[in-house]
Motif scaffolding. Structure first.
Motif, mmCIF file in Angstrom:
data_model
loop_
_atom_site.group_PDB
_atom_site.id
_atom_site.type_symbol
_atom_site.label_atom_id
_atom_site.label_comp_id
_atom_site.label_asym_id
_atom_site.label_seq_id
_atom_site.Cartn_x
_atom_site.Cartn_y
_atom_site.Cartn_z
ATOM 1 N N VAL A 83 -14.653 31.081 -15.954
ATOM 2 C CA VAL A 83 -13.422 30.282 -16.010
ATOM 3 C C VAL A 83 -12.840 30.313 -17.416
ATOM 4 O O VAL A 83 -11.619 30.453 -17.605
ATOM 5 N N ALA A 84 -13.675 30.184 -18.422
ATOM 6 C CA ALA A 84 -13.195 30.230 -19.810
ATOM 7 C C ALA A 84 -12.542 31.575 -20.111
ATOM 8 O O ALA A 84 -11.512 31.639 -20.809
ATOM 9 N N ALA A 85 -13.100 32.662 -19.588
ATOM 10 C CA ALA A 85 -12.504 33.973 -19.810
ATOM 11 C C ALA A 85 -11.142 34.080 -19.142
ATOM 12 O O ALA A 85 -10.193 34.645 -19.721
ATOM 13 N N ASP A 140 -19.520 20.593 -11.158
ATOM 14 C CA ASP A 140 -20.213 21.477 -12.097
ATOM 15 C C ASP A 140 -20.654 22.740 -11.364
ATOM 16 O O ASP A 140 -21.577 22.710 -10.546
ATOM 17 N N PRO A 141 -20.022 23.895 -11.661
ATOM 18 C CA PRO A 141 -20.364 25.122 -10.943
ATOM 19 C C PRO A 141 -21.481 25.921 -11.587
ATOM 20 O O PRO A 141 -21.857 26.975 -11.069
ATOM 21 N N GLY A 142 -21.987 25.481 -12.739
ATOM 22 C CA GLY A 142 -23.050 26.208 -13.416
ATOM 23 C C GLY A 142 -22.522 27.051 -14.566
ATOM 24 O O GLY A 142 -21.319 27.283 -14.701
ATOM 25 N N GLY A 189 -14.127 31.360 -4.138
ATOM 26 C CA GLY A 189 -13.412 30.933 -2.934
ATOM 27 C C GLY A 189 -13.283 29.448 -2.743
ATOM 28 O O GLY A 189 -12.808 29.013 -1.693
ATOM 29 N N ARG A 190 -13.681 28.663 -3.724
ATOM 30 C CA ARG A 190 -13.518 27.207 -3.652
ATOM 31 C C ARG A 190 -12.728 26.717 -4.865
ATOM 32 O O ARG A 190 -12.891 27.236 -5.975
ATOM 33 N N VAL A 191 -11.912 25.706 -4.639
ATOM 34 C CA VAL A 191 -11.225 25.048 -5.746
ATOM 35 C C VAL A 191 -12.208 24.092 -6.412
ATOM 36 O O VAL A 191 -12.754 23.202 -5.759
ATOM 37 N N ILE A 192 -12.421 24.290 -7.714
ATOM 38 C CA ILE A 192 -13.406 23.457 -8.422
ATOM 39 C C ILE A 192 -12.777 22.629 -9.540
ATOM 40 O O ILE A 192 -13.472 21.874 -10.216
ATOM 41 N N GLY A 193 -11.464 22.752 -9.722
ATOM 42 C CA GLY A 193 -10.811 21.983 -10.785
ATOM 43 C C GLY A 193 -9.360 22.368 -10.926
ATOM 44 O O GLY A 193 -8.769 23.006 -10.039
ATOM 45 N N GLY A 194 -8.774 21.956 -12.047
ATOM 46 C CA GLY A 194 -7.378 22.260 -12.312
ATOM 47 C C GLY A 194 -7.170 22.612 -13.766
ATOM 48 O O GLY A 194 -8.077 22.500 -14.592
ATOM 49 N N TRP A 195 -5.955 23.055 -14.085
ATOM 50 C CA TRP A 195 -5.630 23.432 -15.459
ATOM 51 C C TRP A 195 -4.197 23.035 -15.778
ATOM 52 O O TRP A 195 -3.403 22.736 -14.885
ATOM 53 N N ALA A 196 -3.896 23.037 -17.054
ATOM 54 C CA ALA A 196 -2.540 22.741 -17.510
ATOM 55 C C ALA A 196 -2.347 23.386 -18.872
ATOM 56 O O ALA A 196 -3.317 23.648 -19.595
ATOM 57 N N GLN A 197 -1.097 23.643 -19.203
ATOM 58 C CA GLN A 197 -0.786 24.142 -20.539
ATOM 59 C C GLN A 197 -0.258 22.999 -21.396
ATOM 60 O O GLN A 197 0.714 22.336 -21.034
ATOM 61 N N ARG A 198 -0.907 22.770 -22.512
ATOM 62 C CA ARG A 198 -0.506 21.708 -23.418
ATOM 63 C C ARG A 198 0.667 22.156 -24.298
ATOM 64 O O ARG A 198 0.961 23.347 -24.396
#
Length: 397
Positions: A367-369, A358-360, A337-346
């Protein structure tokens, strides 16, 4: 007076997770379920609709959204709140038009007639151009059932290829195509509607087909009833929320929002900062926190853009990286429920993630999954948000 029920930020995040289908086990089977629960999905950037829905499907992908938009017509693209293009449930379209679009379209028509008249094109000229556009669309249905693009219409209707002088005598004076103004107006009014675009699902080159008869301007009572319906549907998905949140989301005036809240008997609650929030009268029970969850949501996602006041899910210190100069949120990474970062497609297709806190280890694995799932959904498609943010630009540099 009895004390107002109090909702803390954890309770708001629990509601967000379940009602926006982001918590484990809440994924939808069909695109219509997602759009209905979100009420409206930003469609200015076509990719937003597909990626926002995909993030909330039990079997993520884009094919079901194409079906809903272009085969079944159960999700429609319509101008609505803040004169912005949205994808909405088909059954909400009449209330959206009566509550919001009709007034905006009337103002747009008045401006268009004024600007066209300043360029020597009177109301009769404009009416003839409109008829020519709609006649061309109707005549093309036999041979082009998916409709015509703006460029194809320009070949058939010479008036669309003309230009008008806009902002005469100002620093922003420019020549403006008639097609841009007239097609936008007819789209706002619903006289013509967007269908399947040229190219893939990220394309903005939509084809147009004739729409249903344009409804008469709603009477004040009809507009008020439609505003109450839209406010109630929004509160069911986004409440508790403040009056200010609803003013921002709808683009209505404060008086209209207050009238709509009263009409749907919205109940007052206290939020953690002491401000007054509203929920539907039968929606006061707190919800327990769901199992941990992660999400990668696209630029302009309706959850990220759902409230004006966002500190309870978006830290102010992260905004410079994730928000553009106009206040649009770019692609975001979420954890519980919190925004912890962003992403983009290269350019090579990789989905790159940058965490701003750092969320642990559990969160990083989740996130990786999600990033791996998104990479599979995108396949050979490359997505660049229309409204780019500092973090997204940096990740793709």
């Amino acid at each position: 007076m009895p004390a107002r029920p109090r909702f803390d930020d954890d309770q708001r995040r629990a509601r967000l997770a379940r009602r926006h289908r982001l918590a484990p086990g809440t994924g939808a089977d069909r695109a219509e379920q997602v759009v209905d629960d979100l009420v409206a999905v930003h469609a200015t950037d076509p990719a937003t609709v597909f990626l926002a829905v995909a993030a909330r499907l039990a079997a993520p992908g884009t094919a079901d959204t194409e079906r809903a938009l272009y085969t079944d017509g159960t999700v429609l693209r319509r101008h609505g709140m803040r004169k912005t293009l949205f994808a909405v449930p088909a059954d909400l379209a009449p209330a959206l038009y009566a509550s919001t679009t009709a007034k905006a379209a009337a103002a747009e028509r008045a401006r268009l007639l004024k600007d066209f008249a300043a360029s020597g094109r009177d109301a009769a000229w404009t009416a003839a151009a409109e008829r020519a556009v709609l006649d061309a669309l109707a005549a093309a249905l036999d041979t082009s059932p998916d409709g015509l693009t703006g460029s194809q219409l320009g070949e058939l209707v010479p008036q669309l290829r003309e230009t008008i002088d806009y902002g005469v005598g100002t620093s922003y004076q420019a020549a403006q195509p008639v097609s841009m103004r007239l097609l936008r107006l007819l789209g706002m009014e619903g006289a013509m509607v967007r269908r399947r675009p040229l190219g893939g699902w990220t394309s903005s080159r939509h084809r147009w087909v004739p729409g249903p008869p344009v409804p008469a301007a709603p009477k004040p009572a009809e507009r008020a009833a439609a505003q109450a319906e839209l406010a109630a549907r929004w509160l069911a998905s986004y409440g508790p929320a403040t009056e200010d949140d609803l003013v921002w989301w709808t683009g209505w005036g404060v008086r209209e929002v207050r009238t709509a809240l009263a009409a749907c008997a919205a109940a007052e609650v206290e939020l953690v900062d002491g401000s007054t929030g509203f929920v539907l009268p039968d929606d006061l029970a707190p919800e327990s926190a769901p199992a941990p969850w992660a999400a990668l949501l696209p630029a302009l996602d309706p959850t990220a853009m759902g409230w004006k006041h966002r500190d309870w899910y978006l830290s102010p210190e992260h905004r410079p990286e994730l928000v553009d100069r106009s206040g649009n949120l770019g692609p975001t990474v979420w954890w519980n429920g919190r925004v912890i970062g962003g992403w983009a497609q290269r350019p090579d297709g990789e989905v790159a993630v940058e965490l701003l806190t750092d969320p642990g280890p559990e969160a990083r694995r989740a996130v990786a999954a999600r990033a791996a799932t998104l990479r599979t959904i995108l396949a050979d498609v490359r997505v660049t948000p229309r409204f780019r943010t500092p973090l997204e630009r940096r990740l793709t540099a």
